[in-house]
Scaffold this motif. Structure first.
Motif, PDB file in Angstrom:
ATOM      1  N   LEU A  34      52.374  34.298 -33.474  1.00 51.11           N
ATOM      2  CA  LEU A  34      52.165  34.454 -34.909  1.00 51.11           C
ATOM      3  C   LEU A  34      53.330  33.857 -35.689  1.00 51.11           C
ATOM      4  CD1 LEU A  34      49.956  35.652 -36.659  1.00 51.11           C
ATOM      5  CD2 LEU A  34      51.211  37.813 -36.668  1.00 51.11           C
ATOM      6  N   ASP A  35      54.430  33.636 -35.027  1.00 49.84           N
ATOM      7  CA  ASP A  35      55.601  33.048 -35.660  1.00 49.84           C
ATOM      8  C   ASP A  35      55.320  31.634 -36.169  1.00 49.84           C
ATOM      9  OD1 ASP A  35      58.911  32.021 -34.820  1.00 49.84           O
ATOM     10  OD2 ASP A  35      58.299  33.320 -36.461  1.00 49.84           O
ATOM     11  N   TYR A  36      54.307  30.979 -35.621  1.00 51.85           N
ATOM     12  CA  TYR A  36      53.960  29.634 -36.056  1.00 51.85           C
ATOM     13  C   TYR A  36      53.125  29.626 -37.336  1.00 51.85           C
ATOM     14  CZ  TYR A  36      55.520  27.761 -31.566  1.00 51.85           C
ATOM     15  OH  TYR A  36      56.266  27.397 -30.472  1.00 51.85           O
ATOM     16  N   TYR A  37      52.692  30.780 -37.781  1.00 48.06           N
ATOM     17  CA  TYR A  37      51.801  30.878 -38.925  1.00 48.06           C
ATOM     18  C   TYR A  37      52.493  31.504 -40.139  1.00 48.06           C
ATOM     19  CZ  TYR A  37      47.972  30.077 -35.620  1.00 48.06           C
ATOM     20  OH  TYR A  37      47.128  29.549 -34.667  1.00 48.06           O
ATOM     21  N   ASN A  38      52.072  31.056 -41.298  1.00 45.77           N
ATOM     22  CA  ASN A  38      52.388  31.805 -42.511  1.00 45.77           C
ATOM     23  C   ASN A  38      51.508  33.052 -42.475  1.00 45.77           C
ATOM     24  OD1 ASN A  38      53.848  29.512 -43.249  1.00 45.77           O
ATOM     25  ND2 ASN A  38      52.168  28.714 -44.494  1.00 45.77           N
ATOM     26  N   VAL A  39      52.084  34.191 -42.834  1.00 44.53           N
ATOM     27  CA  VAL A  39      51.330  35.446 -42.822  1.00 44.53           C
ATOM     28  C   VAL A  39      51.544  36.171 -44.139  1.00 44.53           C
ATOM     29  CG1 VAL A  39      50.975  37.654 -41.672  1.00 44.53           C
ATOM     30  CG2 VAL A  39      51.556  35.633 -40.318  1.00 44.53           C
ATOM     31  N   GLY A  40      50.472  36.720 -44.655  1.00 44.46           N
ATOM     32  CA  GLY A  40      50.586  37.435 -45.914  1.00 44.46           C
ATOM     33  C   GLY A  40      49.830  38.751 -45.888  1.00 44.46           C
ATOM     34  N   TRP A  41      50.268  39.651 -46.745  1.00 47.92           N
ATOM     35  CA  TRP A  41      49.572  40.918 -46.983  1.00 47.92           C
ATOM     36  C   TRP A  41      48.989  40.879 -48.387  1.00 47.92           C
ATOM     37  CZ3 TRP A  41      48.397  44.630 -43.574  1.00 47.92           C
ATOM     38  CH2 TRP A  41      49.077  44.645 -42.358  1.00 47.92           C
ATOM     39  N   PHE A  42      47.720  41.196 -48.478  1.00 45.77           N
ATOM     40  CA  PHE A  42      46.998  41.227 -49.731  1.00 45.77           C
ATOM     41  C   PHE A  42      46.354  42.598 -49.868  1.00 45.77           C
ATOM     42  CE2 PHE A  42      47.242  36.671 -50.586  1.00 45.77           C
ATOM     43  CZ  PHE A  42      47.590  36.187 -49.330  1.00 45.77           C
ATOM     44  N   ARG A  43      46.065  42.993 -51.095  1.00 44.20           N
ATOM     45  CA  ARG A  43      45.410  44.275 -51.283  1.00 44.20           C
ATOM     46  C   ARG A  43      44.373  44.165 -52.378  1.00 44.20           C
ATOM     47  NH1 ARG A  43      50.417  47.827 -53.903  1.00 44.20           N
ATOM     48  NH2 ARG A  43      50.450  46.790 -55.950  1.00 44.20           N
ATOM     49  N   GLN A  44      43.396  45.033 -52.286  1.00 39.11           N
ATOM     50  CA  GLN A  44      42.360  45.096 -53.309  1.00 39.11           C
ATOM     51  C   GLN A  44      41.978  46.545 -53.544  1.00 39.11           C
ATOM     52  OE1 GLN A  44      38.923  42.586 -52.670  1.00 39.11           O
ATOM     53  NE2 GLN A  44      38.522  42.544 -54.858  1.00 39.11           N
ATOM     54  N   GLU A  49      41.018  42.865 -58.951  1.00 36.86           N
ATOM     55  CA  GLU A  49      41.064  41.636 -58.179  1.00 36.86           C
ATOM     56  C   GLU A  49      42.032  41.778 -57.008  1.00 36.86           C
ATOM     57  OE1 GLU A  49      40.069  38.411 -61.754  1.00 36.86           O
ATOM     58  OE2 GLU A  49      41.964  38.304 -60.650  1.00 36.86           O
ATOM     59  N   ARG A  50      41.796  40.954 -56.001  1.00 39.58           N
ATOM     60  CA  ARG A  50      42.710  40.926 -54.864  1.00 39.58           C
ATOM     61  C   ARG A  50      44.091  40.439 -55.307  1.00 39.58           C
ATOM     62  NH1 ARG A  50      40.712  37.132 -50.220  1.00 39.58           N
ATOM     63  NH2 ARG A  50      41.053  35.631 -51.922  1.00 39.58           N
ATOM     64  N   GLU A  51      45.116  41.042 -54.765  1.00 34.37           N
ATOM     65  CA  GLU A  51      46.496  40.736 -55.158  1.00 34.37           C
ATOM     66  C   GLU A  51      47.310  40.360 -53.924  1.00 34.37           C
ATOM     67  OE1 GLU A  51      50.288  43.065 -57.260  1.00 34.37           O
ATOM     68  OE2 GLU A  51      48.646  44.209 -56.387  1.00 34.37           O
ATOM     69  N   GLY A  52      48.076  39.307 -54.050  1.00 34.15           N
ATOM     70  CA  GLY A  52      49.017  38.944 -52.996  1.00 34.15           C
ATOM     71  C   GLY A  52      50.225  39.861 -53.082  1.00 34.15           C
ATOM     72  N   VAL A  53      50.427  40.698 -52.092  1.00 33.70           N
ATOM     73  CA  VAL A  53      51.493  41.687 -52.104  1.00 33.70           C
ATOM     74  C   VAL A  53      52.804  41.094 -51.571  1.00 33.70           C
ATOM     75  CG1 VAL A  53      52.248  43.901 -51.177  1.00 33.70           C
ATOM     76  CG2 VAL A  53      49.856  43.574 -51.841  1.00 33.70           C
ATOM     77  N   SER A  54      52.730  40.503 -50.404  1.00 35.72           N
ATOM     78  CA  SER A  54      53.922  39.945 -49.781  1.00 35.72           C
ATOM     79  C   SER A  54      53.509  38.908 -48.754  1.00 35.72           C
ATOM     80  CB  SER A  54      54.747  41.043 -49.100  1.00 35.72           C
ATOM     81  OG  SER A  54      55.922  40.497 -48.526  1.00 35.72           O
ATOM     82  N   CYS A  55      54.247  37.833 -48.697  1.00 28.95           N
ATOM     83  CA  CYS A  55      53.967  36.748 -47.761  1.00 28.95           C
ATOM     84  C   CYS A  55      55.258  36.252 -47.120  1.00 28.95           C
ATOM     85  CB  CYS A  55      53.269  35.588 -48.457  1.00 28.95           C
ATOM     86  SG  CYS A  55      51.616  35.986 -49.063  1.00 28.95           S
ATOM     87  N   ILE A  56      55.113  35.724 -45.910  1.00 27.55           N
ATOM     88  CA  ILE A  56      56.252  35.162 -45.210  1.00 27.55           C
ATOM     89  C   ILE A  56      55.850  33.803 -44.649  1.00 27.55           C
ATOM     90  CG2 ILE A  56      55.686  36.403 -43.049  1.00 27.55           C
ATOM     91  CD1 ILE A  56      58.754  36.652 -42.608  1.00 27.55           C
ATOM     92  N   SER A  57      56.682  32.843 -44.885  1.00 26.17           N
ATOM     93  CA  SER A  57      56.364  31.467 -44.503  1.00 26.17           C
ATOM     94  C   SER A  57      57.039  31.090 -43.181  1.00 26.17           C
ATOM     95  CB  SER A  57      56.817  30.504 -45.603  1.00 26.17           C
ATOM     96  OG  SER A  57      56.726  29.160 -45.172  1.00 26.17           O
ATOM     97  N   ALA A  97      44.864  51.096 -52.109  1.00 24.59           N
ATOM     98  CA  ALA A  97      44.021  49.908 -51.984  1.00 24.59           C
ATOM     99  C   ALA A  97      43.686  49.692 -50.512  1.00 24.59           C
ATOM    100  CB  ALA A  97      44.736  48.669 -52.524  1.00 24.59           C
ATOM    101  N   VAL A  98      42.781  48.764 -50.268  1.00 25.84           N
ATOM    102  CA  VAL A  98      42.584  48.256 -48.917  1.00 25.84           C
ATOM    103  C   VAL A  98      43.549  47.090 -48.742  1.00 25.84           C
ATOM    104  CG1 VAL A  98      41.003  47.231 -47.254  1.00 25.84           C
ATOM    105  CG2 VAL A  98      40.172  48.963 -48.872  1.00 25.84           C
TER     106      VAL A  98
END
Length: 132
Positions: A34-44, A49-57, A97-98
Motif C-alpha cells: 500500500l506504500d506505493y499508493y496514495n491513500v485517503g480517508w473520506f467521510r459522508q 456531500e462526501r468530504e476528503g478528511v485526510s490523505c497521504i501521498s 459519518a461513514v
C-alpha cells in the motif's frame, strides 16, 4: 484488483478517540504494498456531500487534513501491516459519518487527492458515531 477494507469504527462519546484502519489486499504484483499508493480517508454524513478528511501521498510524502479535523486527526502508514490508519482524537458529534478509505496509483499530492477524490479503489466504509 486492489481491495480495501476499513475497520475500527464504532460508537464513542464526545471527546473520545478511535483509530480507523484501511487494509489492502489483491496487489497485482508480488512485493507491491500500500506504500506505493496514495491513500485517503473520506467521510459522508446523512444529507451531506462526501468530504476528503485526510490523505497521504506516496508521490511526495505529503499529508493533508481538512480544516475541520486539523490538529485532531492523524493519518499514518503501517508498512509492516500494510495498512493506513486514521487516528481520531477529541471526537465531536459532527464527526459522525461513514468513513471510507480510497487508494490510487497516481502521481499527485495529498491535497489533490482529497479535493478531487479518486475513482480507482474504495472500501465499503465503516460507521463512526459520536454521541453521548
Amino acid at each position: 484488483q486492489l481491495q480495501l477494507v476499513e475497520s475500527g469504527g464504532g460508537l464513542v462519546q464526545p471527546g473520545g478517540s478511535l483509530t480507523l484502519s484501511c487494509a489492502a489486499s489483491g496487489f497485482t504484483s508480488s512485493g507491491f504494498t500500500l506504500d506505493y499508493y496514495n491513500v485517503g480517508w473520506f467521510r459522508q454524513a446523512p444529507g451531506k456531500e462526501r468530504e476528503g478528511v485526510s490523505c497521504i501521498s506516496s508521490s511526495d510524502g505529503s499529508t493533508y487534513y481538512a480544516d475541520s479535523v486539523k490538529g485532531r486527526f492523524t493519518i499514518s502508514r503501517d508498512n509492516a501491516k500494510n495498512t493506513v490508519n486514521l487516528r481520531m482524537n477529541s471526537l465531536k458529534p459532527e464527526d459522525t459519518a461513514v468513513y471510507y478509505c480510497a487508494a490510487e496509483a497516481r502521481v499527485r499530492s495529498s491535497v489533490a487527492m482529497c479535493v478531487m477524490p479518486p475513482r480507482d479503489y474504495w472500501g465499503q466504509g465503516t460507521q463512526v458515531t459520536v454521541s453521548s
